[in-house]
Design a protein around this motif. Structure first.
Motif, PDB file in Angstrom:
ATOM      1  N   PHE A 139      33.918  21.669 -12.559  1.00  0.00           N
ATOM      2  CA  PHE A 139      34.271  21.486 -11.158  1.00  0.00           C
ATOM      3  C   PHE A 139      34.634  20.025 -10.874  1.00  0.00           C
ATOM      4  CE2 PHE A 139      31.127  24.954 -11.377  1.00  0.00           C
ATOM      5  CZ  PHE A 139      31.959  25.999 -10.991  1.00  0.00           C
ATOM      6  N   GLY A 164      28.636  21.404  -2.805  1.00  0.00           N
ATOM      7  CA  GLY A 164      28.652  20.305  -3.761  1.00  0.00           C
ATOM      8  C   GLY A 164      27.654  19.222  -3.436  1.00  0.00           C
ATOM      9  N   ILE A 223      33.790  22.763  -4.553  1.00  0.00           N
ATOM     10  CA  ILE A 223      35.139  22.191  -4.570  1.00  0.00           C
ATOM     11  C   ILE A 223      35.689  21.964  -3.162  1.00  0.00           C
ATOM     12  CG2 ILE A 223      35.721  23.121  -6.844  1.00  0.00           C
ATOM     13  CD1 ILE A 223      37.153  25.427  -5.439  1.00  0.00           C
ATOM     14  N   TYR A 256      38.168  19.602 -12.080  1.00  0.00           N
ATOM     15  CA  TYR A 256      39.091  20.241 -11.137  1.00  0.00           C
ATOM     16  C   TYR A 256      39.294  19.371  -9.899  1.00  0.00           C
ATOM     17  CZ  TYR A 256      40.922  23.334  -7.574  1.00  0.00           C
ATOM     18  OH  TYR A 256      41.690  23.859  -6.567  1.00  0.00           O
ATOM     19  N   ARG A 257      38.205  18.827  -9.362  1.00  0.00           N
ATOM     20  CA  ARG A 257      38.312  17.994  -8.162  1.00  0.00           C
ATOM     21  C   ARG A 257      39.176  16.767  -8.433  1.00  0.00           C
ATOM     22  NH1 ARG A 257      33.859  18.928  -4.236  1.00  0.00           N
ATOM     23  NH2 ARG A 257      34.348  16.849  -3.456  1.00  0.00           N
ATOM     24  N   LEU A 271      31.792  27.590  -4.404  1.00  0.00           N
ATOM     25  CA  LEU A 271      31.962  26.697  -5.539  1.00  0.00           C
ATOM     26  C   LEU A 271      32.007  25.263  -5.001  1.00  0.00           C
ATOM     27  CD1 LEU A 271      34.703  28.597  -7.598  1.00  0.00           C
ATOM     28  CD2 LEU A 271      32.208  28.858  -7.675  1.00  0.00           C
TER      29      LEU A 271
END
Length: 303
Positions: A283, A203, A61, A286-287, A59
């Motif tokens: 995402f 990412g 992250i 979330y970051r 993912l």
């Protein structure tokens, strides 16, 4: 008209089957967390970090950021090189198990570089070179100078915004077999920056691929294939330090591998399916939230 370099991803399953698969994935993940809670300390650390690695490696992250921040938040000592090797082996198993057909097809096609698959195989090797060089040259620095929570908060947020911009405004018309040498060199050079915790290998490669006009799911697929030789190289590079260490392959070592492999496979399957119908905003949020949590912990002296 040339055929695509790789067969397209399997079409989404029927709604009932997809729903069942999601429930199975959630049940497996919940079981991993439950085991982490009840196991002895060494196993608890190994399984927890295996889960973190399996989620963060694929993912967008940043697994390295999470492997630093998790012990930092929980007050655990640095798990050391042994766990690092175990977690890389686990995620290598995950990516090879998921993409084994693609990888086998590319390996068999490599002696024929004029074919679409052979061309893509050599493109992937070309793209892996910058990241491999960065790993060899700066691995020690990454283990020391880059393990700073304040730096991680900055890279988490900065890369999150870059990921959002690339996904929002990048063109979307190109597929996997349309990736050229210029794309690969740029994506590979960007991948080298992932040695800094918080950047995220998946990412930054997805972000640059999106800026180059590559469709979202194809960008993720290319990112995973491109990362395979680097994950393998990192595992072998670090494993050399452990060859003379007696008893290194113990229960916690194997538990970390198993957790990283299992959760890593679920993460790949989730992201490949998710990106066919949604963007990367979740995402990004979330970051930014994690970066804010780190800043608050530092400002208020919680850690």
């Amino acid at each position: 008209m040339s055929s695509p370099a790789l067969a397209p991803a399997v079409a989404p399953a029927a709604p009932v089957l997809a729903s069942r698969l999601r429930l199975i994935a959630l049940a497996v993940l919940a079981a991993c967390f439950a085991l982490a809670a009840i196991l002895p300390t060494e196993y608890r650390v190994a399984v927890t970090l295996g889960i973190v690695q399996g989620l963060g490696e694929f993912l967008p992250i940043s697994s390295s950021a999470h492997l630093i921040l998790t012990p930092w938040f929980l007050g655990w000592p640095d798990p050391g090189l042994t766990f690092d090797v175990a977690l890389h082996v686990g995620t290598l198993i995950a990516v090879v198990a998921y993409f084994w057909r693609d990888l086998l097809k590319l390996v068999l096609a490599a002696p024929r570089p004029r074919t679409p698959d052979g061309r893509l195989a050599w493109m992937l090797l070309l793209g892996a070179i910058p990241g491999g060089i960065a790993g060899v040259l700066f691995d020690d620095m990454a283990e020391q100078a880059f393990r700073n929570p304040a730096l991680i908060a900055f890279t988490l947020s900065a890369m999150g915004l870059a990921l959002y911009a690339a996904d929002r405004w990048g063109r979307r018309e190109r597929d996997l077999h349309e990736i050229g040498a210029a794309d690969v060199l740029l994506i590979g050079a960007a991948q080298a920056l992932a040695i800094v915790p918080g950047v995220s290998r998946s990412g930054i490669t997805i972000a640059v691929a999106r800026w180059r006009g590559i469709e979202r799911a194809a960008a993720a697929r290319f990112s995973f294939l491109l990362g395979t030789p680097l994950i393998a190289g990192a595992a072998l590079f670090k494993l050399r330090h452990l060859l003379d260490t007696p008893g290194v392959v113990n229960g916690p070592f194997l538990a970390g591998i198993a957790a990283a492999a299992l959760v890593g496979g679920l993460s790949i399957a989730f992201l490949m399916r998710y990106l066919r119908r949604a963007g990367l905003e979740v995402f990004v949020v979330y970051r930014l939230a994690l970066a804010a949590l780190v800043v608050l912990a530092l400002v208020f002296g919680l850690r």
